[in-house]
Design a protein around this motif. Structure first.
Motif, short mmCIF file in Angstrom:
data_model
loop_
_atom_site.label_atom_id
_atom_site.label_comp_id
_atom_site.label_asym_id
_atom_site.label_seq_id
_atom_site.Cartn_x
_atom_site.Cartn_y
_atom_site.Cartn_z
N GLN A 1 0.84 -1.25 0.16
CA GLN A 1 -0.04 -0.10 0.10
C GLN A 1 1.03 1.43 -0.29
O GLN A 1 2.01 1.07 -0.06
CB GLN A 1 -0.99 0.07 1.35
CG GLN A 1 -2.30 -0.50 0.92
CD GLN A 1 -3.32 0.04 0.06
OE1 GLN A 1 -2.69 1.40 -0.41
NE2 GLN A 1 -4.22 -0.46 -0.55
N ASN B 1 -7.37 -1.20 -4.84
CA ASN B 1 -7.61 -0.09 -4.09
C ASN B 1 -8.82 0.64 -3.64
O ASN B 1 -9.12 1.10 -2.84
CB ASN B 1 -6.41 1.09 -4.15
CG ASN B 1 -5.75 1.92 -3.20
OD1 ASN B 1 -5.71 1.12 -2.11
ND2 ASN B 1 -5.60 2.86 -3.24
N ARG C 1 -10.26 -0.41 -0.49
CA ARG C 1 -9.56 0.41 0.58
C ARG C 1 -10.83 1.00 1.42
O ARG C 1 -11.64 1.59 0.98
CB ARG C 1 -8.55 1.33 0.18
CG ARG C 1 -7.72 1.39 1.59
CD ARG C 1 -6.37 1.79 1.04
NE ARG C 1 -6.14 3.28 1.20
CZ ARG C 1 -5.22 4.40 0.48
NH1 ARG C 1 -4.38 3.58 -0.11
NH2 ARG C 1 -5.01 5.39 0.76
#
Length: 560
Positions: free
Chosen positions: A304, A434, A437
């Motif tokens: 990340q 992502n 997320r």
């Protein structure tokens, strides 16, 4: 319509810290009939206090619940995290009425009440039929706000005892109500909310709205902890409510069959979720904990782009020598309280396409490709390995401070950058995925808590077998093929086993202090680097000095 927001008179200072942080807007020069133009406007107003609730559940409230108890600590790590002794004060139960976490929680509680009252005042004056909405819908919207006010006051009662009861925004500088009066007010709000809220429909996702089971669950929580709040055990009442919720009297809920179903990326669809706060990437992100828990280089572990501050971790299960603390303390040692076969006890691995295993960062720190991640402080350019211990291992050896591990002290001041196991209760995807997320919503109430309330209430009322069966109904999903190697039994169930079960299932969910207080263990028991604080007045936090400075009618809690 002038908005008094009288709670500002208690030094909430709504226009400074809280409002800026929460993007607060007050429409002080408009009236409800001119501002509300559509159902969308009604929803925007209704859910504004929920945004505050989402913030309120984490951060300082979480810290007061967890860093004062036996499962988590923020040790000083070399030149980092001493913070003027703040973390040690909470761990050692030496907080003061000037501490910021306490002030922020008092203020945040009453700010939440103010926001919900403000919205309730506006929506109660609307003619819903002008928006093609029914009177039942209006009653349900107002009931959500009653339940939300009760939620804030319930947390305030838990933290501080009696607080000023506001029922109008025009009230100013009210004195504190008694514990019993606040308890009764919460009970009244929740019972009224239950009457006017719809039930969840089968297949509905949990998206943050309050439905009938939510105030029922909060009422069960109120009764469950009544002895802590008003000195009166009410386990019969909590048992009845919890049993009704389990029996789907308040809507169709069931335990998730997967251990991470209620915490994963798609937990809004979990049948176990009774109430959650929505979270989405770049929208109401449930992310405050990331910086607190994870090492600066843990971004490589997750693949990340987010750095951490490397502060919080589980309290240690092992002494520097490697022997266990379990033989020394009944409480604490959270990692070792998980059975070795527990699926959650594995190191966290993101497997792609919203799948993951494990719940901890423990042992050698490596990238998903297996490359070694190095440290930047005590272990600069050396492999990082997170240990279930606290001690300055880097200072052991020839010519160093300690000649052997046997000499190492283990206490709050003795951490290093790799000290302590890190919790990954909220899954983190890699950069390639992502969009996931912060896709996991924040659980506030889930059915497993109701099972545990029912189990402990049964135990308290003498039915050990039923208590054990209920704990085991939740436990079994955490093992391969539901085969639990260490189930709760009539023979092994007692106060400490029950506290262990609460710790294992709800670790990191911001409730540990309350569970210890309910068992009269918060000030009487010892755990790692914590001696009993003895005085029961510490079961309540002090009224912040800043609050008293703004309202001379407030009285301080005994002992402060």
């Amino acid at each position: 319509m002038k908005k008094y927001i009288a709670i500002a008179s208690l030094s909430l200072i709504l226009s400074v810290y809280g409002c800026t942080k929460l993007d607060q807007e007050f429409y002080s020069s408009v009236t409800p009939d001119t501002f509300f133009k559509s159902e969308k406007d009604i929803k925007a107003a209704l859910f504004r206090p929920f945004t505050h609730a989402k913030w309120y559940i984490g951060e300082d409230r979480w810290r007061l619940q967890e860093y004062t108890a036996d499962n988590f600590a923020v040790t000083t790590k070399g030149r980092h995290w001493y913070n003027g002794g703040e973390n040690e004060r909470y761990h050692y139960h030496k907080w003061t009425a000037d501490d910021n976490w306490i002030w922020g929680s008092w203020r945040g509680t009453l700010m939440g009440v103010a926001l919900a009252l403000d919205t309730k005042n506006d929506l109660s004056k609307l003619d819903y039929t002008k928006f093609a909405l029914t009177a039942e819908r209006q009653a349900a919207d107002l009931a959500q706000l009653d339940a939300l006010i009760a939620f804030f006051y319930l947390r305030g009662l838990d933290f501080f005892g009696g607080m000023p009861i506001f029922e109008s925004l025009e009230q100013e500088s009210l004195p504190r109500n008694t514990d019993q009066e606040l308890f009764d007010h919460i009970e009244k709000l929740l019972k009224a909310a239950i009457e006017n809220l719809p039930v969840k429909k089968a297949g509905d996702k949990e998206e943050g709205a309050i439905r009938k089971a939510v105030p029922a669950a909060m009422l069960a929580q109120l009764y469950f902890n009544a002895e802590s709040y008003i000195g009166k055990p009410m386990f019969e009442e909590s048992r009845k409510l919890a049993q009704d919720i389990v029996n789907n009297v308040y809507g169709p809920y069931q335990l998730d069959t997967k251990w991470n179903g209620v915490h994963g990326f798609k937990n809004d669809a979990s049948p176990e979720m009774i109430w959650s706060m929505p979270s989405e990437f770049k929208m109401l992100e449930y992310n405050w904990f990331y910086a607190d828990f994870y090492h600066y280089n843990t971004r490589q572990f997750f693949n990340q782009d987010m750095g951490g501050n490397n502060g919080a971790h589980l309290t240690p299960s092992l002494k520097p020598t490697g022997s266990s603390y379990i033989t020394d303390f009944e409480l604490g040692s959270p990692f070792e309280k998980f059975d070795d076969g527990d699926l959650r006890k594995k190191s966290y691995v993101y497997e792609g396409t919203d799948q993951y295993t494990g719940m901890f960062i423990v042992g050698p720190h490596k990238t998903p490709e297996g490359d070694v991640i190095v440290g930047g402080e005590e272990y600069k350019d050396k492999p990082l390995s997170f240990v279930d211990q606290v001690g300055r291992f880097s200072e052991v050896g020839p010519g160093k401070k300690y000649s052997s591990i046997n000499e190492l002290p283990s206490k709050m001041s003795e951490g290093e950058e790799n000290t302590g196991i890190r919790l990954v209760k909220v899954p983190i995807p890699n950069l390639a995925n992502n969009t996931l997320r912060w896709g996991a919503d924040m659980p506030v109430i889930r059915l497993s808590e109701i099972y545990f309330i029912l189990a402990e209430s049964n135990y308290r009322l003498g039915d050990k077998q039923q208590a054990a069966d209920l704990f085991n109904a939740v436990r079994k999903r955490n093992f391969v093929n539901d085969v639990d190697p260490n189930p709760v039994t009539v023979a092994n169930i007692d106060m400490y086993r029950i506290l262990d079960e609460w710790s294992i299932e709800f670790i990191g969910e911001g409730r540990r202090r309350s569970d210890l207080i309910r068992w009269k263990a918060f000030t009487t028991e010892k755990w790692w680097d914590h001696s009993p604080s003895i005085s029961a007045h510490l079961n309540r936090f002090p009224v912040p000095n800043q609050a008293i400075a703004g309202n001379s009618n407030l009285t301080q809690n005994p002992g402060y």
